[in-house]
Design a protein around this motif. Sequence first.
Motif, short mmCIF file in Angstrom:
data_model
loop_
_atom_site.label_atom_id
_atom_site.label_comp_id
_atom_site.label_asym_id
_atom_site.label_seq_id
_atom_site.Cartn_x
_atom_site.Cartn_y
_atom_site.Cartn_z
N ARG A 41 -8.42 0.10 -9.05
CA ARG A 41 -9.32 1.15 -8.58
C ARG A 41 -10.68 0.97 -9.27
NH1 ARG A 41 -4.24 3.07 -8.28
NH2 ARG A 41 -3.75 4.72 -6.77
N THR B 207 -12.35 3.66 -2.09
CA THR B 207 -10.95 4.00 -1.80
C THR B 207 -9.96 2.86 -2.10
OG1 THR B 207 -11.54 3.49 0.51
CG2 THR B 207 -11.33 5.81 -0.07
N VAL C 225 -7.35 0.77 -3.90
CA VAL C 225 -6.40 1.09 -4.98
C VAL C 225 -5.70 -0.17 -5.49
CG1 VAL C 225 -6.00 3.46 -4.24
CG2 VAL C 225 -4.57 1.63 -3.30
N ASP D 74 -6.91 9.27 -3.73
CA ASP D 74 -5.93 9.81 -4.67
C ASP D 74 -6.03 11.33 -4.76
OD1 ASP D 74 -5.00 7.26 -5.42
OD2 ASP D 74 -6.54 7.06 -6.97
N TYR E 262 -6.70 7.12 -15.67
CA TYR E 262 -5.68 7.17 -14.62
C TYR E 262 -4.31 7.24 -15.30
CZ TYR E 262 -3.37 6.21 -10.17
OH TYR E 262 -2.60 6.30 -9.05
N ARG F 27 -9.27 8.57 -10.74
CA ARG F 27 -8.71 8.52 -9.40
C ARG F 27 -9.80 8.28 -8.35
NH1 ARG F 27 -5.36 13.85 -8.57
NH2 ARG F 27 -7.30 14.77 -9.37
N THR F 28 -9.38 7.77 -7.20
CA THR F 28 -10.28 7.60 -6.07
C THR F 28 -10.27 8.87 -5.22
OG1 THR F 28 -8.62 6.75 -4.53
CG2 THR F 28 -9.69 5.14 -5.98
#
Length: 327
Positions: A68, A36, A38, A77, A60, A73-74
């Motif tokens: 990240r 997670t 960022v 996100d 991204y 994306r995580t």
Amino acid sequence: MAIQGLALAAFILAAKATTWVSAASLVTFIFGDSLTDVGNNNYLQYSLARSDYPWYGVDYAGGKATGRFTNGRTIGDIISAKLEIPPPPPYLSLSKNDDALLTGVNYASGGAGILNDTGLYFIQRLSFDDQIDCFKKTKESITTKIGEDAANKLCNEAMFFIGIGRLVFTSKCISDSATSAAPRINHYLLGAGSNDYINNYLQPFLADGQQYTPEEFGELLISTLDKQLTRLYQLGAKMVAFHGLGPLGCIPSQRVKSKTRLCLKRVNEWVLEFNSGVKNLIATLNHRFPNAKFTFADTYGDVLDLIENPTAYGKFNHLLINNPTDA
């Protein structure tokens, strides 16, 4: 399709999160590790746990590395997209008086664990205790901005997500395309423990693996987590989602220890014992603090099914994913 670590689990957790949503606006406070993070580790000068170089971020927005630990994306996100809110910015990117503190913050740090000595060889990282300290400072800043009563209300209605429980696939798998829209509210998102095994207990050159039996180590993690979640509650967290561990015995660093290159059964058994302990802890916390809502997001079975039945989820590069377990 983009390479996205634990994308399936992200969607499952997002679906669980939407059952809580009812208010007009959502504030999220995110804690965790590389699952997670960022960009907090970008601000730690000496950290060896970094992802601010190619090819991170290639899928991204903008196509550049952001800190990240993924090309896309995580989980945070993806959940934010489902809730139709911007992903909270990294804590270390904000000033003490930044207005962004009022709309949510991400404290996650690659290499973090429940235990403070987890990930020591990364030199710098924010442990879960460090992240809680950072949240305490955030609440103090919010109190200065809007007053104590309003700050307490904001935190009580926020979503806390703890995602310190990672299982990253190095294969091409599920697309991380945005999910459908949903109403909004405030919560906290959490998930912890994988680094405590992968970058601590299972490392033969570190003390914890020699000092504790698997049962004792699991008990140490749960007792420490109890104190940490209690502290978060005392700081105002009332809506908390804790993401459990996936089958860590199936990640490359563990499978390589097997002659057959299959998942390590004993490691997965320890994970299941840990998840069971966390479930019991969550039930205890809900009883202890009846005005709070602690939730455990269990995606172990879903991720294991992804590993054992990859073709059911679309096209994959079978570099990692193949059959079951070894002893």
